[in-house]
Structure formats: C-alpha cells, structure tokens
Design a protein around this motif. Structure first.
Motif, PDB file in Angstrom:
ATOM      1  N   LEU A 189     -15.474  17.116 -53.011  1.00  0.00           N
ATOM      2  CA  LEU A 189     -15.992  17.477 -51.694  1.00  0.00           C
ATOM      3  C   LEU A 189     -16.907  16.387 -51.150  1.00  0.00           C
ATOM      4  CD1 LEU A 189     -15.761  19.829 -49.731  1.00  0.00           C
ATOM      5  CD2 LEU A 189     -17.833  20.803 -50.732  1.00  0.00           C
ATOM      6  N   ASN A 190     -17.737  15.803 -52.006  1.00  0.00           N
ATOM      7  CA  ASN A 190     -18.617  14.725 -51.562  1.00  0.00           C
ATOM      8  C   ASN A 190     -17.835  13.485 -51.171  1.00  0.00           C
ATOM      9  OD1 ASN A 190     -21.784  15.088 -51.899  1.00  0.00           O
ATOM     10  ND2 ASN A 190     -20.826  16.311 -53.509  1.00  0.00           N
ATOM     11  N   GLY A 228      -5.137  12.214 -46.291  1.00  0.00           N
ATOM     12  CA  GLY A 228      -6.044  13.258 -46.734  1.00  0.00           C
ATOM     13  C   GLY A 228      -5.354  14.471 -47.309  1.00  0.00           C
ATOM     14  N   HIS A 229      -4.035  14.580 -47.126  1.00  0.00           N
ATOM     15  CA  HIS A 229      -3.298  15.712 -47.681  1.00  0.00           C
ATOM     16  C   HIS A 229      -3.334  15.715 -49.209  1.00  0.00           C
ATOM     17  CE1 HIS A 229      -1.773  16.986 -43.787  1.00  0.00           C
ATOM     18  NE2 HIS A 229      -1.436  15.728 -43.532  1.00  0.00           N
ATOM     19  N   VAL A 230      -3.630  14.571 -49.809  1.00  0.00           N
ATOM     20  CA  VAL A 230      -3.746  14.507 -51.266  1.00  0.00           C
ATOM     21  C   VAL A 230      -4.881  15.412 -51.735  1.00  0.00           C
ATOM     22  CG1 VAL A 230      -4.244  13.008 -53.234  1.00  0.00           C
ATOM     23  CG2 VAL A 230      -2.768  12.199 -51.397  1.00  0.00           C
ATOM     24  N   VAL A 231      -5.983  15.428 -50.990  1.00  0.00           N
ATOM     25  CA  VAL A 231      -7.121  16.276 -51.361  1.00  0.00           C
ATOM     26  C   VAL A 231      -6.732  17.745 -51.303  1.00  0.00           C
ATOM     27  CG1 VAL A 231      -9.461  16.965 -50.739  1.00  0.00           C
ATOM     28  CG2 VAL A 231      -8.793  14.564 -50.597  1.00  0.00           C
ATOM     29  N   VAL A 232      -6.034  18.126 -50.237  1.00  0.00           N
ATOM     30  CA  VAL A 232      -5.595  19.516 -50.104  1.00  0.00           C
ATOM     31  C   VAL A 232      -4.661  19.890 -51.249  1.00  0.00           C
ATOM     32  CG1 VAL A 232      -4.372  21.160 -48.646  1.00  0.00           C
ATOM     33  CG2 VAL A 232      -5.869  19.445 -47.604  1.00  0.00           C
ATOM     34  N   ALA A 233      -3.719  19.012 -51.570  1.00  0.00           N
ATOM     35  CA  ALA A 233      -2.780  19.289 -52.656  1.00  0.00           C
ATOM     36  C   ALA A 233      -3.508  19.384 -53.996  1.00  0.00           C
ATOM     37  CB  ALA A 233      -1.717  18.191 -52.711  1.00  0.00           C
ATOM     38  N   PHE A 234      -4.500  18.549 -54.201  1.00  0.00           N
ATOM     39  CA  PHE A 234      -5.230  18.566 -55.471  1.00  0.00           C
ATOM     40  C   PHE A 234      -6.045  19.852 -55.608  1.00  0.00           C
ATOM     41  CE2 PHE A 234      -8.866  17.439 -58.203  1.00  0.00           C
ATOM     42  CZ  PHE A 234      -8.178  17.029 -59.330  1.00  0.00           C
ATOM     43  N   ILE A 235      -6.667  20.291 -54.522  1.00  0.00           N
ATOM     44  CA  ILE A 235      -7.412  21.553 -54.563  1.00  0.00           C
ATOM     45  C   ILE A 235      -6.473  22.711 -54.860  1.00  0.00           C
ATOM     46  CG2 ILE A 235      -8.711  23.195 -53.157  1.00  0.00           C
ATOM     47  CD1 ILE A 235     -10.051  20.849 -51.800  1.00  0.00           C
ATOM     48  N   LYS A 246     -11.446  16.690 -39.024  1.00  0.00           N
ATOM     49  CA  LYS A 246     -10.577  17.865 -39.007  1.00  0.00           C
ATOM     50  C   LYS A 246     -10.046  18.160 -40.405  1.00  0.00           C
ATOM     51  CE  LYS A 246      -6.600  19.810 -36.544  1.00  0.00           C
ATOM     52  NZ  LYS A 246      -5.557  19.545 -35.508  1.00  0.00           N
ATOM     53  N   MET A 247      -9.625  17.119 -41.113  1.00  0.00           N
ATOM     54  CA  MET A 247      -9.113  17.312 -42.464  1.00  0.00           C
ATOM     55  C   MET A 247     -10.211  17.802 -43.402  1.00  0.00           C
ATOM     56  SD  MET A 247      -6.649  17.269 -44.607  1.00  0.00           S
ATOM     57  CE  MET A 247      -5.351  16.454 -43.672  1.00  0.00           C
ATOM     58  N   PHE A 248     -11.424  17.277 -43.244  1.00  0.00           N
ATOM     59  CA  PHE A 248     -12.521  17.737 -44.089  1.00  0.00           C
ATOM     60  C   PHE A 248     -12.806  19.209 -43.835  1.00  0.00           C
ATOM     61  CE2 PHE A 248     -17.057  18.506 -44.882  1.00  0.00           C
ATOM     62  CZ  PHE A 248     -17.109  18.161 -46.224  1.00  0.00           C
ATOM     63  N   GLY A 249     -12.734  19.623 -42.575  1.00  0.00           N
ATOM     64  CA  GLY A 249     -12.923  21.031 -42.254  1.00  0.00           C
ATOM     65  C   GLY A 249     -11.887  21.909 -42.940  1.00  0.00           C
ATOM     66  N   ARG A 250     -10.654  21.422 -43.036  1.00  0.00           N
ATOM     67  CA  ARG A 250      -9.603  22.183 -43.726  1.00  0.00           C
ATOM     68  C   ARG A 250      -9.917  22.311 -45.214  1.00  0.00           C
ATOM     69  NH1 ARG A 250      -4.275  19.174 -41.191  1.00  0.00           N
ATOM     70  NH2 ARG A 250      -4.456  19.977 -39.040  1.00  0.00           N
ATOM     71  N   VAL A 251     -10.434  21.246 -45.796  1.00  0.00           N
ATOM     72  CA  VAL A 251     -10.785  21.273 -47.217  1.00  0.00           C
ATOM     73  C   VAL A 251     -11.858  22.333 -47.482  1.00  0.00           C
ATOM     74  CG1 VAL A 251     -11.848  19.946 -49.088  1.00  0.00           C
ATOM     75  CG2 VAL A 251     -10.118  18.886 -47.626  1.00  0.00           C
ATOM     76  N   VAL A 252     -12.895  22.340 -46.639  1.00  0.00           N
ATOM     77  CA  VAL A 252     -13.965  23.324 -46.801  1.00  0.00           C
ATOM     78  C   VAL A 252     -13.422  24.738 -46.591  1.00  0.00           C
ATOM     79  CG1 VAL A 252     -16.205  24.102 -45.927  1.00  0.00           C
ATOM     80  CG2 VAL A 252     -15.723  21.660 -46.095  1.00  0.00           C
ATOM     81  N   LEU A 253     -12.550  24.903 -45.602  1.00  0.00           N
ATOM     82  CA  LEU A 253     -11.976  26.221 -45.338  1.00  0.00           C
ATOM     83  C   LEU A 253     -11.146  26.710 -46.522  1.00  0.00           C
ATOM     84  CD1 LEU A 253     -11.456  28.541 -43.356  1.00  0.00           C
ATOM     85  CD2 LEU A 253      -9.497  27.250 -42.477  1.00  0.00           C
TER      86      LEU A 253
END
Length: 482
Positions: free
Chosen positions: A462-463, A47-54, A151-158
């Motif tokens: 996000l979806n 899931g860190h890929v999503v954080v890096a992409f954002i 937990k990872m999704f919560g980080r993305v939203v944050l």
C-alpha cells in the motif's frame, strides 16, 4: 518515463530530481516542448499488477478455510511470499527511491549475515527465513516501479476495504448465528489443547457458546483484523469527495467494524485503532481541516457508542466484562500482563544472549516447515512479537534498521498529509490514511510478528502504490521537472 531517460528519484514530497535529456530551443515554452511518447507499460508494468497481487493474497487466505485443500496448506501459505519475490525480478520500470529502502536493505543484509551464524538451523530453514523477510518488503521495490495513478490507488484501497468489511461482517454473523458460518479451526490452535481452545470461546446473551469471531480466517478473534481496517479505511472514504455513495460505504464500514471489534474482544486491536484515529485527527488538525475532523469524530464516536450497546445485547456479560478491564486498570498494566512481558524478555534476555543475532531458521514459519528441531546446537526459539524476531535476525542492529524504515515512511506520509496545495486532488487524504495506517502497523509490532506475515506485505504494498501514484501525479503536473 522509460527508454534512455535517466532513472528518477524522489527525495521528498513534490520534489523531483532528474537531469534533462535534451535542452529545448529558446523560442519554445515548457508547454510546447514535444516529448517522447511514453511506451506502453505492458502487463508487468501497469498498476493492475497490484490489484492482481492483492487478489492473490485474498485467495491464499481463503484457501486456508477449505478443508479439502488442507493437504496443500503449506503451498498456499508460501505462494504469496514466492510471488512477491518473483515480481521483484519480473516487474520493470523507473526505480523510484523511497526513503525507507536503504534501511530495509541494511536489515536484509544483517539477516543474510546471520546465515553464517553457528546457531543457524538447516540451510533450507535459513533460506526460508531470509526469503520471508525479503518477500514481505519486496513490494516497496517492485510496486513503486509500476505506473499507478490516483484512480488506481483508490481502487486498491477500495479492494482492501471491501475484503475487510466482508471479514468483519462474517464475524458478526458467526456470533449472531452460532455454528452456521463457522470455518474449520486452525490445526495449530487445536494443537494447544482443549483448555486453550475453550478459553477462546464465550457465552452469548442467548446462552450459546461460540468462538470469538473468526471472520475470513481460521483463528478465533481473527475477525478483529478485518474490523480494525474496516473502521480505519472507512474513515478515509467518509472524508472523501468521491460522491455520497463512498461516504455511505465508509460509514457502513465503520459501523460494521466497530460491532465486530467489540464482539471479537481483542483489546489490543481496539487500543491500536484508537491510536490510529487520534493520528488521523492530528493530521486534520495540523492541516486546518476542521470540518472533516468534526465529521470523523462525530461519526466514529457515535457509532462507537451504538455499536457497543448492540454488541453487549448480543454477546452478553462476557463482552461487557472483557472491555471493562481496559478502564478498570492502567492501560500500560493491561499490556504488561499480556504482551509486555515479551518485550521485557527481548531486552533483558534475548539481546544479552544474542547481541548479533541468533542465527536463522529457528522460529516461526521457516522453522515449523523447514527446521530440524532435534539439533541441540540450534534448538527452536519463540518470537511472540516482532521486536523479538528482529533481535533474533540481527541483534541490536536489527532493532535499529527496520524501525528506522518505518519511521521515515511515517514521516513521508505525514508530510504529504499536511500539504494544502492539493485543492483538486485527494493525496492529502490518502496521506492522512497512510500516516494512521503506518502508525497502527508500528503499534502492532508490539503485539505479534507483523512484518513476518501477509499483513506486513500489504503494508509495504500500500505504501509503494501510494508513493508511485504521488510521484506520477507530480510528474504530470510538473512535466518540466526531470
């Protein structure tokens, strides 16, 4: 799970369909059946890929504000789109079937067919047009393959929340301290002429003339987007069980967002936010979460009154007169006089002329950077709102496929939000947020080209992250369902 196991599909909330890889001996219970050890997802499977992409999306947006990087603006504008397409090929993992995927593929197919339309501009502009559309919804395909948990999704939203709060906060400072936090104005805005640029300014209570707050953008009024999402995402943190600090952070975001929204004077953002808050309230009502409903209404309503008074005290009569137009006349008339005419033109003029599409590369960023506007056979077109863009790309069918993808996404989020068997988790809360967020995105298609922009990419990202987190939670709770 990876390896030789079949690819799982999720047809609805909480329902997993997959054949058993092997049948356990009869004397073994479901809890004692040994399963294969999950393989490490690797760098491009977590899931860190999503954080890096954002983070990349934010960097590209901020780079547009640096004058020294002005010669490379086109690179930063297309970098996020190109990265999304690359991840579509690079990310590996189980292919979860989101209900919107068939409609998005059909929409892309219609756009691809328009490549051969006689009105298509240059091949490069046409390829760019198709690439932009696919890259925007590509996160739904590659991000849903990642191993994302709650937990990872919560980080993305944050992360999204903090960036938007920062943009809204900077927007407020740009009005309170004129000229001190002002980024360079977009070259595209400047090209519209002095009269248009002056119309984007207003006089504050102190007598200073300032642009509508830009925030972390280079467009006057651009901070309204950050303000909108500060309030919407802040509402979710306000209702969360993740400690008092998150609730205070959410409340602060709501207050900052509302002040910036009033100072920005973007009325369509305020109306859209009102629709989103009503949608979240509807979900809380249907699911019987009355305490949270009262909390949300009290905090947002209270801040709305206080923030308006503060914004008028700082922004002066210009702020008061701007917002009074919403109540001075019928809201439908306000929309009609601003964006409604573009919707009328889409159905009255564009579709009768281009029932199957107008060809590719004739509007937007693809035309601006790669089009040939001297070609009399395919002159440039203008698409102010998303519905016009859909009509250009696919005609009548284009106005069916993509909106259907949005509607099924809305319905899926609503189904998760109204569930009451999630006592220990907060997927109902994230589902409520996504339902309101998605409804807001649908509303913004009537205002500008939402799904030809970075905002549309964030929507599908996000979806997809939520879809993956929900499926992985169900897989952990019901390991016997394969």
């Amino acid at each position: 799970m990876r390896g030789a196991s079949p690819r799982p599909q999720l047809q609805g909330p909480g329902v997993l369909h997959q054949r058993y890889v092997r049948r356990a001996p009869q004397h073994m219970t479901a809890q004692t059946v040994p399963g294969p050890t999950p393989a490490s997802p690797g760098l491009l499977g977590s899931g860190h890929v999503v954080v890096a992409f954002i983070a990349l999306l934010f960097v590209c947006q901020l780079a547009l504000l640096v004058e020294a990087l002005a010669p490379a603006r086109v690179v930063f504008r297309i970098l996020s789109f190109g990265t999304s397409l690359a991840l579509l090929l690079l990310v590996k993992g189980p292919r979860l079937k989101h209900p919107a995927m068939p409609f998005l593929l059909a929409s892309a197919g219609l756009t691809a067919l328009n490549f051969f339309h006689p009105g298509t501009n240059t091949p490069l502009a046409a390829a760019a047009q198709l690439g932009i559309q696919v890259s925007v919804f590509a996160p739904l395909f590659w991000a849903s393959r990642l191993r994302i948990d709650a937990k990872m999704f919560g980080r993305v939203v944050l992360l999204l929340f903090l960036f938007n709060v920062a943009s809204a906060s900077l927007g407020i400072l740009q009005v309170v301290f004129p000229g001190r936090f002002q980024p360079a104005l977009s070259a595209m805005v400047e090209s519209q002429g002095e009269g248009y640029v002056r119309s984007l300014q207003f006089e504050t209570a102190s007598g200073a003339r300032v642009f509508r707050p830009m925030g972390l953008t280079d467009v006057p009024g651009g901070a309204a987007t950050g303000a909108f999402y500060s309030v919407l995402l802040g509402g979710a943190f306000l209702l969360s069980r993740q400690g008092m600090s998150r609730k205070v952070l959410g409340a602060a975001g709501i207050g900052i967002g509302l002040i910036c929204l009033y100072l920005g004077q973007v009325r369509v953002a305020a109306v859209t936010l009102l629709v989103c808050m009503a949608a979240m309230g509807l979900v809380l009502t249907v699911s019987g979460r009355w305490v949270r409903l009262i909390t949300l209404a009290s905090v947002v309503g209270g801040f709305a009154v206080v923030a308006f008074g503060w914004a008028v005290a700082v922004g002066g009569d210009a702020v008061l007169s701007r917002w009074s137009t919403l109540t001075a006349s019928d809201p439908s008339q306000v929309y009609q006089s601003n964006r409604g005419r573009f919707l009328d033109e889409t159905f009255d003029d564009v579709l009768p002329e281009f029932p199957l599409g107008a060809g590719l590369g004739r509007y937007g960023m693809a035309n601006a950077y790669f089009g040939d506007n001297l070609d009399r056979e395919s002159p440039p077109l203008w698409a102010e709102i998303q519905w016009t863009a859909w009509a250009y790309d696919g005609g009548w069918l284009g106005l069916v496929c993509y909106p259907l993808a949005l509607l099924v996404t809305l319905w899926w989020g609503f189904q998760v939000a109204r569930r009451r068997d999630d006592a220990k988790g907060e997927f109902w809360l994230w589902g409520s947020l996504l339902f309101a967020y998605d409804l807001g995105a649908l509303a913004q298609t009537f205002s500008y080209q939402f799904f030809m922009s970075q905002m549309g990419m964030e929507f599908w990202l996000l979806n997809a992250a939520f879809f993956s987190a929900y499926w992985n939670r169900n897989a952990a709770v019901h390991p016997h369902r394969r």
